[in-house]
Scaffold this motif. Structure first.
Motif, PDB file in Angstrom:
ATOM      1  N   ASN A  52       0.836  -1.245  -0.086  1.00 49.88           N
ATOM      2  CA  ASN A  52       0.020   0.012  -0.038  1.00 49.88           C
ATOM      3  C   ASN A  52       1.087   1.489   0.015  1.00 49.88           C
ATOM      4  OD1 ASN A  52      -2.471   1.466   0.183  1.00 49.88           O
ATOM      5  ND2 ASN A  52      -1.795   1.948   2.248  1.00 49.88           N
ATOM      6  N   LYS A 101      -7.973  10.319  -3.846  1.00 49.76           N
ATOM      7  CA  LYS A 101      -7.880   9.941  -4.828  1.00 49.76           C
ATOM      8  C   LYS A 101      -9.078   9.850  -5.630  1.00 49.76           C
ATOM      9  CE  LYS A 101      -3.667   7.694  -3.792  1.00 49.76           C
ATOM     10  NZ  LYS A 101      -3.180   6.659  -3.153  1.00 49.76           N
ATOM     11  N   ASN A 130       0.856   4.034  -3.044  1.00 49.19           N
ATOM     12  CA  ASN A 130       0.675   5.415  -2.843  1.00 49.19           C
ATOM     13  C   ASN A 130       1.764   6.267  -3.191  1.00 49.19           C
ATOM     14  OD1 ASN A 130      -1.720   4.562  -1.329  1.00 49.19           O
ATOM     15  ND2 ASN A 130      -0.756   5.042   0.790  1.00 49.19           N
ATOM     16  N   GLY A 133      -6.219   1.981   2.523  1.00 49.16           N
ATOM     17  CA  GLY A 133      -4.778   1.292   2.833  1.00 49.16           C
ATOM     18  C   GLY A 133      -4.232   1.761   3.880  1.00 49.16           C
TER      19      GLY A 133
END
Ligand SMILES: Nc1ncnc2c1ncn2[C@@H]1O[C@H](COP(=O)(O)OP(=O)(O)OP(=O)(O)O)[C@@H](O)[C@H]1O
Ligand SMILES: [Mg+2]
Length: 412
Positions: free
Chosen positions: A313, A367, A317, A376
């Protein structure tokens, strides 16, 4: 009234005068009277005895009275000095008084009462001076004691202040810990109620979802192969898959199994697996990866899948943050006492201060809808705390973002 029996010394070279004066002063037993026939003899007596007053004739063979009293002043400055003199010598006596060598003069022939009064007053004066000196000394002693006490007290206060500062510091630390635990508790409370909810929702949603999915597939089979409708049906099927995945993610997330499925994990292996899986995303976004691991890296105990989920994650990211910009992702492991520190830093745009406090909150995302769920980092945080570790963020706009994870190493 005099406070004690004072010692006085009479000096005269005429024995008759000496006897008379001695008798006068011994008469009412007020004084302890000593005599000498010359200044020289008197000075000898001074070597052993301390006198309150000395009464000396001026005209003596050998040392004069004033010369003798000058010497007395040197060896016993507090002793009261009186000179007995004839009228002719008054000028000398006055000069001696002015110079401070003699306290008073008495002219011969003297009157007995005058002689006694003069000597009594002089001894009273001596007592007053002695008392003043004693009081001054007491005062000085009290002052010194006070200074000492003040110093002691100041030191005590300083020590207490230091202790208080230390306690305050500890309190601050404890307070921070409490706030952290409280945040974690709120988070886990949120997550567990979310879990219950997710379980129920998942159950209730699954049936309608399979019906929608089944019917959409049926529609797909019925419509013309070249029909425009296919893209709408595909979109329906895509969204159904997304909802199903989302519900599954939430269910998995809250179904904690910290102690089960743990193994000894080699972090180097774990990261190379994560990098294989994220290779495409990183390449696409022009992200170069560098790794810095100590040659002997101790293992950590934990659930490999879950820890990899955390690393994945963070890597994803970082990759997404550098989309369109390119940049660098550095993965660094280091040892610190019984902890292993893992740092993942990117050269992306950084996270604004006002957002930093929210990024671990479930469902917080910046996002686009189909790109992130916002779960996440909150999942990562709870996985790391299941592993008795910590995860922290450091980020600066325009510089990049660093996630710092600490995990306990296995101690053999
Ligand atoms: N390296 C990073 N650089 C900039 N912003 C970041 C970075 N890592 C996380 N963030 C910010 O933190 C938010 C939360 O991240 P998190 O991983 O929890 O969710 P997400 O990535 O948005 O969604 P998901 O993880 O479900 O795909 C992100 O939306 C992003 O705004
Ligand atoms: Mg993410």
């Amino acid at each position: 009234m005099l406070s004690n029996k004072h010692k006085i010394l009479i000096v005269d070279d005429e024995p008759d005068v000496l006897d008379l004066v001695k008798d006068i002063f011994e008469f009412d037993n007020t004084y302890n009277v000593f005599t000498a026939v010359s200044g020289e003899e008197a000075l000898k007596i001074f070597e052993d005895i301390n006198f309150s007053l000395v009464l000396s004739d001026q005209h003596m063979s050998g040392m004069s009275g004033i010369e003798f009293l000058e010497e007395v002043k040197k060896i016993s400055p507090d002793t009261i000095r009186i000179i007995m003199t004839g009228y002719v010598d008054v000028a000398n006596a006055v000069q001696a008084i002015n110079k401070g060598e003699v306290y008073k003069y008495i002219t011969k022939p003297w009157d007995i009462d005058f002689l006694r009064t003069t000597v009594n007053r002089a001894v009273e004066h001596y007592e007053a001076i002695a008392e003043t000196k004693r009081l001054q000394m007491d005062l000085q002693r009290a002052n010194t004691e006070l200074e000492f006490k003040v110093k002691e007290r100041t030191k005590e206060l300083e020590d207490s202040l230091k202790k208080l500062t230390e306690i305050n510091f500890e309190l601050d630390k404890a307070n921070n810990k409490i706030s952290e635990s409280y945040r974690a508790l709120v988070q886990s409370e949120k997550l567990s109620s979310l879990g219950l909810m997710a379980g129920t929702i998942a159950h209730d949603i699954k049936n309608p979802l399979s019906i929608i999915s089944g019917q959409a597939q049926l529609v797909k089979m019925i419509i013309e192969p070249k029909s425009d409708l296919h893209k709408y049906v595909d979109s329906i099927l895509g969204q159904v898959t997304r909802i199903t995945k989302l519900v599954e993610t939430i269910k998995n997330f809250v179904r904690k199994s910290p102690e089960t499925n743990t193994e000894e994990i080699d972090l180097r292996d774990a990261f190379s697996e994560c990098l294989v899986l994220t290779e495409k995303l990183l390449k696409m976004n022009n992200v170069a990866v560098s790794q810095d691991f100590p040659s002997q890296i101790p293992k950590v105990r934990g659930n490999k899948t879950k820890l990899e989920q955390v690393f994945m994650n963070i890597i994803q990211n970082a990759g997404q943050a550098m989309e369109g910009l390119g940049g660098e992702l550095k993965i660094r492991c280091a040892l610190n006492e019984n902890k292993i520190l893992i740092e993942l830093s990117d050269t992306g745009p950084g996270i604004p201060d006002e957002i930093q406090k929210s990024i671990f909150t479930p469902f917080f995302t910046t996002k686009a809808e189909n790109k992130g769920t916002g779960l996440g980092l909150s999942i990562s945080q709870s996985i790391i705390s299941e592993h008795k570790g910590s995860i922290e963020l450091e980020s600066k706009i325009g510089v990049g973002t660093k996630f710092k994870i600490a995990l306990p190493i296995i101690v053999n």
